[in-house]
Write an enzyme that holds these catalytic residues in place. Structure first.
Site, PDB file in Angstrom:
ATOM      1  N   ILE A 257       0.825  -1.216   0.000  1.00 52.12           N
ATOM      2  CA  ILE A 257       0.000   0.000   0.000  1.00 52.12           C
ATOM      3  C   ILE A 257       0.857   1.263   0.000  1.00 52.12           C
ATOM      4  CG2 ILE A 257      -0.360   0.351   2.505  1.00 52.12           C
ATOM      5  CD1 ILE A 257      -3.447   0.497   1.664  1.00 52.12           C
ATOM      6  N   GLY A 382      15.599  17.525 -42.228  1.00 50.40           N
ATOM      7  CA  GLY A 382      16.642  18.270 -41.509  1.00 50.40           C
ATOM      8  C   GLY A 382      16.062  19.183 -40.441  1.00 50.40           C
ATOM      9  N   TYR A 404      11.479   6.141 -15.536  1.00 52.03           N
ATOM     10  CA  TYR A 404      10.962   6.518 -14.216  1.00 52.03           C
ATOM     11  C   TYR A 404       9.645   5.801 -13.901  1.00 52.03           C
ATOM     12  CZ  TYR A 404       8.173  10.340 -16.462  1.00 52.03           C
ATOM     13  OH  TYR A 404       7.319  11.069 -17.230  1.00 52.03           O
ATOM     14  N   GLU A 405       9.324   5.750 -12.667  1.00 57.23           N
ATOM     15  CA  GLU A 405       8.153   5.008 -12.163  1.00 57.23           C
ATOM     16  C   GLU A 405       8.226   3.529 -12.502  1.00 57.23           C
ATOM     17  OE1 GLU A 405       6.705   6.146  -9.967  1.00 57.23           O
ATOM     18  OE2 GLU A 405       6.769   8.312 -10.217  1.00 57.23           O
ATOM     19  N   GLU A 407      11.288   0.810 -14.323  1.00 62.30           N
ATOM     20  CA  GLU A 407      11.874   0.526 -15.637  1.00 62.30           C
ATOM     21  C   GLU A 407      10.908  -0.399 -16.398  1.00 62.30           C
ATOM     22  OE1 GLU A 407      14.141  -0.017 -18.878  1.00 62.30           O
ATOM     23  OE2 GLU A 407      13.547  -1.743 -17.684  1.00 62.30           O
ATOM     24  N   ARG A 504       6.553 -10.599 -23.551  1.00 67.41           N
ATOM     25  CA  ARG A 504       5.779 -10.578 -24.803  1.00 67.41           C
ATOM     26  C   ARG A 504       4.288 -10.709 -24.476  1.00 67.41           C
ATOM     27  NH1 ARG A 504      10.201 -13.868 -28.271  1.00 67.41           N
ATOM     28  NH2 ARG A 504      11.256 -12.005 -28.985  1.00 67.41           N
ATOM     29  N   ALA A 505       3.988 -11.602 -23.555  1.00 69.52           N
ATOM     30  CA  ALA A 505       2.580 -11.780 -23.156  1.00 69.52           C
ATOM     31  C   ALA A 505       2.037 -10.483 -22.560  1.00 69.52           C
ATOM     32  CB  ALA A 505       2.473 -12.926 -22.145  1.00 69.52           C
TER      33      ALA A 505
END
Ligand SMILES: CCCCCCCCCCCCCCCCC/C=C/C(=O)SCCNC(=O)CCNC(=O)[C@H](O)C(C)(C)COP(=O)(O)OP(=O)(O)OC[C@H]1O[C@@H](n2cnc3c(N)ncnc32)[C@H](O)[C@@H]1OP(=O)(O)O
Ligand SMILES: Cc1cc2nc3c(=O)[nH]c(=O)nc-3n(C[C@H](O)[C@H](O)[C@H](O)COP(=O)(O)OP(=O)(O)OC[C@H]3O[C@@H](n4cnc5c(N)ncnc54)[C@H](O)[C@@H]3O)c2cc1C
Length: 642
Positions: A257, A382, A404-405, A407, A504-505
């Site tokens: 929590i 360009g 952040y938060e 990886e 992947r799932a």
């Protein structure tokens, strides 16, 4: 369309009113383009505007409305951050969710009045992801009823917290709580860092800025060390966990929590990412409808580059994603607010579902947003590489979200834990216990996809195909994991050996959720013209996304080669259909020129005049001969001529 994007007619109208007010307040505008400022100048400029906002905010917005606050922030302060970015995004949310009523009464009004500036200090030099191995300790001293905060070694220095370096004088600090030699794990503490009058660091505190970053440089991300620094027992945030004077520990209703401030940002940042993606696309799409280069038909004049199918393919699927992320983000915020309310009254039953959902969305959305912004930059040729486009800055800020938060890989693995548990329910015949977001895992699918086989089936067959591939990959990865364990592999080793398949799932499950959120929104729309434009975009989305993950549906023959050809043709068909609406689909986000901060993407379309004016205003052009030339290059050339 703006009402669809921002949630209601009222919200869209309020945004326009706010932008119009800001346009009339020159004191809130950048005093010169941000790319021409040093980091120090940017921080100074941002602090100047911030103080004016603190005075005048009530005249411009309803300060209790997070959406209005965010819009004000983007217009005036911009996406490079500001000296109080973390105060609103994490410090106040952490206090609101984790401080007891009594503690809130003491600190929240002061924070809301901006008497104090706070941040959220969790990550350390040596550990960010693995919270269990943070090293900062908070040891309870029974005699004085204080916690003693300590940084045992260099790797334990807090490192990264936004606005910690120079701006904040308070922080919610996460430290391992130790009572009578027992470690109770990471807990949040309210800690004063600097003297309220002098802003000098308090004795026992080492603090500073960590230096320039890839982007987001107005924020002073910082380091922080404690040398046996004492705080009262009552500074442990005690809404859910308590420590009594005699050191008795009362555990929270859910072990995680105290992670709620992170879940808060994960839920809200989806909208932030959608806005950054749409901003970059707005710049690139406007520019592409002005820029003429080459001919499609040699007998005709040069075309706008937006006429090239490759350019459309580069930009339009991301336009669809920006909308999809915005709709999925709105649903997630609603769910978050609901779970937070329940959590405050002690019901923690939905926390796992919210954690799984936000972990997956945070990862997929930030990654695809980065991809889309970078394509938008390249689509400007360009000029996209020039800071005049501002796209590189947008990219730099947005891509930070992958880290952040939590990886991205790590957060996908958190969702995978939830999916594997769900797969175990399916395998043991307990599908009825599956939560609503994974109920499809327990449903038997048709042997093959019916895309292109049933007339007028709308998006149903697409959703079923996404469900099929997500289910199949989840069960496959779970089988692989269970199989390794049956062969005697330790759980953690087996998990690591399957982690690419597990992630992947997680991605497929999240992409399914995003598609479904888009479909749900389109189904709700009453206005026929808006529905038509968004239905075209949704067609592009489902076909493009399915093509992107087609290998999963081909490997078990669920999709056939001819269905794949159909899907590919649909992508091309809808690229063409969207072309006339492309600029409007982005202009509908109603970003003002002030907010976009892009010379290339201005509403007036006077790209070349604006670029030339901008280049001339570069500080390098204040003089015709730079001192680098007089001091070094000129003597070098003269010497060579002798
Ligand atoms: C409508 C309004 C519009 C307004 C728009 C506003 C837009 C706002 C835009 C915002 C812009 C943002 C600005 C940028 C600011 C940047 C600020 C950045 C701040 C930070 O980065 S703070 C630091 C963040 N750090 C992390 O995220 C660390 C990541 N690590 C972790 O979270 C954890 O360590 C972990 C989750 C990876 C693992 O934790 P732990 O070891 O404790 O747990 P286990 O892996 O062993 O799992 C055990 C079980 O616990 C469950 N779990 C974990 N976390 C949670 C949770 N949060 N809730 C519920 N359950 C949780 C696991 O799932 C496990 O469960 P199981 O059943 O055993 O499988
Ligand atoms: C712009 C920005 C703002 C930030 N603001 C704050 C803030 O305000 N407050 C704060 O406390 N922190 C903040 N942070 C820190 C941020 O939360 C961490 O950087 C982030 O959580 C990642 O942790 P890490 O740096 O330890 O990466 P690491 O965990 O070291 O990641 C390095 C690599 O290891 C991999 N890896 C790590 N663990 C695992 C695992 N278990 N399984 C598989 N792979 C793994 C990762 O996928 C990655 O590829 C900020 C960071 C940035 C970039």
């Amino acid at each position: 369309m703006a009402a669809q994007i921002w949630g209601s007619e009222k919200r869209a109208r309020r945004r326009r009113e706010i932008s119009a007010k800001i346009a009339q307040m020159p004191e809130l505008h950048d005093s010169k383009p941000l790319p021409f400022m040093t980091r120090e100048e940017k921080i100074m400029e941002s602090a100047r505007k911030l103080t004016i906002l603190t005075e005048k905010m009530g005249q411009i917005i309803d300060p209790t409305d997070p959406a209005e606050l965010y819009h004000l922030n983007n217009e005036v302060l911009g996406l490079e951050g500001n000296p109080m970015a973390l105060h609103g995004v994490m410090f106040i949310p952490a206090l609101s969710a984790q401080a007891s009523d009594e503690q809130q009464a003491k600190w929240l009004p002061r924070a809301l009045r901006r008497e104090i500036i706070g941040t959220y200090a969790q990550t350390e030099l040596g550990h960010g992801t693995n919270l269990q191995n943070l090293e900062t300790t908070a040891t309870y001293d029974l005699a004085t009823q204080e916690f003693v905060l300590h940084t045992p070694q260099i790797t334990a220095l807090k490192w990264w917290p936004g606005n910690l370096g120079k701006s904040s004088n308070y922080a919610v600090v996460v430290a391992h709580m130790i009572i009578k030699a027992k470690n109770y794990g990471p807990h949040p503490f309210m800690v004063q860092l600097r003297d309220e009058k002098t802003h000098e660091p308090l004795p026992g505190i080492t603090i500073g800025d960590i230096g320039p970053k890839m982007a987001y440089n107005i924020v002073d991300n910082g380091f922080l060390g404690f040398n046996k620094y004492r705080i009262p027992r009552t500074n442990l945030l005690m809404r859910h966990t308590k420590v009594e004077a005699d050191g008795t520990y009362i555990k929270p209703p859910h072990a995680k929590i105290n992670y709620s401030a992170m879940v808060h940002v994960r839920a809200y940042m989806l909208t932030g990412q959608a806005i950054m993606l749409a901003s970059a696309l707005n710049i690139a799409t406007r520019y592409s409808s002005v820029r003429r280069q080459g001919q499609i038909d040699k007998s005709q004049p040069e075309v706008k580059v937006l006429e090239y199918q490759t350019q459309q393919h580069r930009l339009f699927p991301s336009i669809a994603r920006a909308y999809a992320f915005q709709f999925a983000g709105a649903e997630t915020v609603k769910l978050y607010e609901h779970v937070l309310k329940e959590m405050k009254s002690g019901n923690v039953s939905l926390m796992a579902d919210l954690h799984a959902l936000t972990s997956g969305l945070k990862s997929v959305v930030t990654y695809q947003t980065g991809e889309g912004i970078e394509q938008a930059r390249m689509a400007c040729g360009g000029h996209g590489y020039s800071m005049a486009s501002y796209i590189s800055e947008i990219y730099g800020v947005a891509i930070g979200g992958c880290t952040y938060e939590g990886e991205n890989m790590v957060m996908l693995l958190q969702l995978a834990r939830y999916l594997v548990k769900s797969a175990a329910l399916v395998k043991s015949g307990q599908s009825s216990k599956l939560g609503p977001l994974v109920a499809y895992l327990g449903v038997k699918s048709e042997p093959t996809s019916l895309i292109d086989r049933i007339p007028n089936s709308g998006f149903t067959e697409y959703v079923k195909t996404f469900q099929h591939v997500s289910k199949r990959q989840t069960l496959k990865a779970a089988d692989m994991f269970f199989g390794l364990m049956e062969k005697g592999e330790k759980r953690e080793i087996a998990w690591n050996k399957c982690s690419v398949e597990l992630n992947r799932a997680s991605r497929l499950h999240t992409r399914l959720f995003i598609v479904e959120a888009f479909v749900r929104r389109v189904n709700e729309i009453a206005d026929i013209r808006i529905k038509e434009a968004l239905t075209d975009l949704l067609h592009l989305h489902v076909n493009y996304e399915l093509l992107d993950i087609a290998s999963y549906a081909l490997e078990d023959g669920f999709l056939s080669a001819s269905q794949l050809d159909y899907i590919r043709d649909q992508v091309y068909l809808y690229l063409g259909k969207i072309r006339p609406n492309a600029v409007s689909l982005l202009d509908s986000w109603e970003f003002s020129d002030i907010e976009l901060r892009s010379v290339l993407g201005r509403r007036d379309g006077n790209v070349y005049e604006n670029l030339f004016k901008w280049a001339k205003s570069s500080p390098l052009n204040k003089t015709d001969v730079l001192s680098s030339v007089t001091q070094y290059l000129k003597p070098m050339m003269e010497k060579a001529r002798l």
